[in-house]
Design a protein around this motif. Structure first.
Motif, short mmCIF file in Angstrom:
data_model
loop_
_atom_site.label_atom_id
_atom_site.label_comp_id
_atom_site.label_asym_id
_atom_site.label_seq_id
_atom_site.Cartn_x
_atom_site.Cartn_y
_atom_site.Cartn_z
N LYS A 1 -6.83 -7.14 2.78
CA LYS A 1 -7.24 -6.90 1.28
C LYS A 1 -6.01 -6.88 0.42
CE LYS A 1 -10.32 -5.24 -2.62
NZ LYS A 1 -11.49 -4.34 -2.64
N ALA A 2 -5.33 -5.50 0.76
CA ALA A 2 -3.97 -5.32 0.08
C ALA A 2 -3.03 -6.32 0.18
CB ALA A 2 -3.63 -3.93 0.52
N GLN B 1 -9.72 -4.64 7.41
CA GLN B 1 -9.96 -5.45 6.05
C GLN B 1 -9.41 -4.67 5.21
OE1 GLN B 1 -12.28 -4.12 8.35
NE2 GLN B 1 -13.39 -5.88 9.26
N ALA B 2 -9.11 -3.52 5.00
CA ALA B 2 -8.49 -2.76 3.66
C ALA B 2 -6.94 -3.29 3.85
CB ALA B 2 -8.62 -1.28 4.05
N TYR B 3 -6.19 -3.29 5.05
CA TYR B 3 -4.87 -4.04 5.18
C TYR B 3 -4.72 -5.35 4.56
CZ TYR B 3 -2.58 0.29 7.19
OH TYR B 3 -2.08 1.34 7.31
N ASN C 1 -3.61 -9.18 -2.22
CA ASN C 1 -3.49 -8.85 -3.54
C ASN C 1 -1.88 -8.59 -3.84
OD1 ASN C 1 -6.10 -8.82 -4.58
ND2 ASN C 1 -6.57 -6.74 -3.53
N LYS D 1 -5.03 -3.72 -6.99
CA LYS D 1 -6.28 -3.80 -6.64
C LYS D 1 -6.23 -3.75 -4.82
CE LYS D 1 -10.70 -6.48 -6.75
NZ LYS D 1 -11.32 -7.41 -7.31
N GLY D 2 -7.07 -2.74 -4.34
CA GLY D 2 -7.22 -2.67 -2.95
C GLY D 2 -6.06 -1.72 -2.19
#
Length: 90
Positions: free
Chosen positions: A34-35, A30-32, A38, A62-63
Motif C-alpha cells: 500500500k505504501a 499489505q502495508a508495504y 501511494n 497515505k498508508g
C-alpha cells in the motif's frame, strides 16, 4: 513522470513485501504494498517532502505510518538491502 526516489523506494518496499510474505507474515506485506502504491502516486519527490516538512510530511503520505516513514528516510540517505529492512525494528 514519477520522481526517481519514489520509484526506487516503492520497488524496495515491494521486495520487502515479497520477503515478508515468504515468511508467512500476515499484515505487513499489505502495508508495504500500500505504501509503495501511494509513493508512486505522488507527484512530489519524497526526499523533497522530507526536506521541507520533516518526518511528519512523510507520515502524512497515505498508508505510511511512523515505522515506514523511518524506513523511507533511511532509504533516502543509505542503501540497506530489502532483507535488512524487512527485519529491522526501526
Amino acid at each position: 513522470m514519477m520522481p526517481e526516489n519514489n520509484y526506487k523506494i516503492a520497488e524496495i518496499f515491494r521486495r520487502i513485501a515479497d520477503i515478508l510474505e515468504s515468511q508467512n507474515i500476515d499484515w505487513k506485506p499489505q502495508a508495504y504494498r500500500k505504501a509503495a502504491r501511494n509513493l508512486e502516486l505522488l507527484n512530489k519527490d519524497v526526499k523533497e517532502i522530507y526536506e521541507t516538512q520533516g518526518p511528519r510530511g512523510i507520515e502524512a503520505i497515505k498508508g505510511v505510518g511512523e515505522g515506514l516513514a523511518k524506513k523511507i528516510i533511511c532509504l533516502l540517505y543509505t542503501s540497506p538491502s530489502p532483507r535488512d529492512l524487512s527485519t529491522s525494528r526501526m
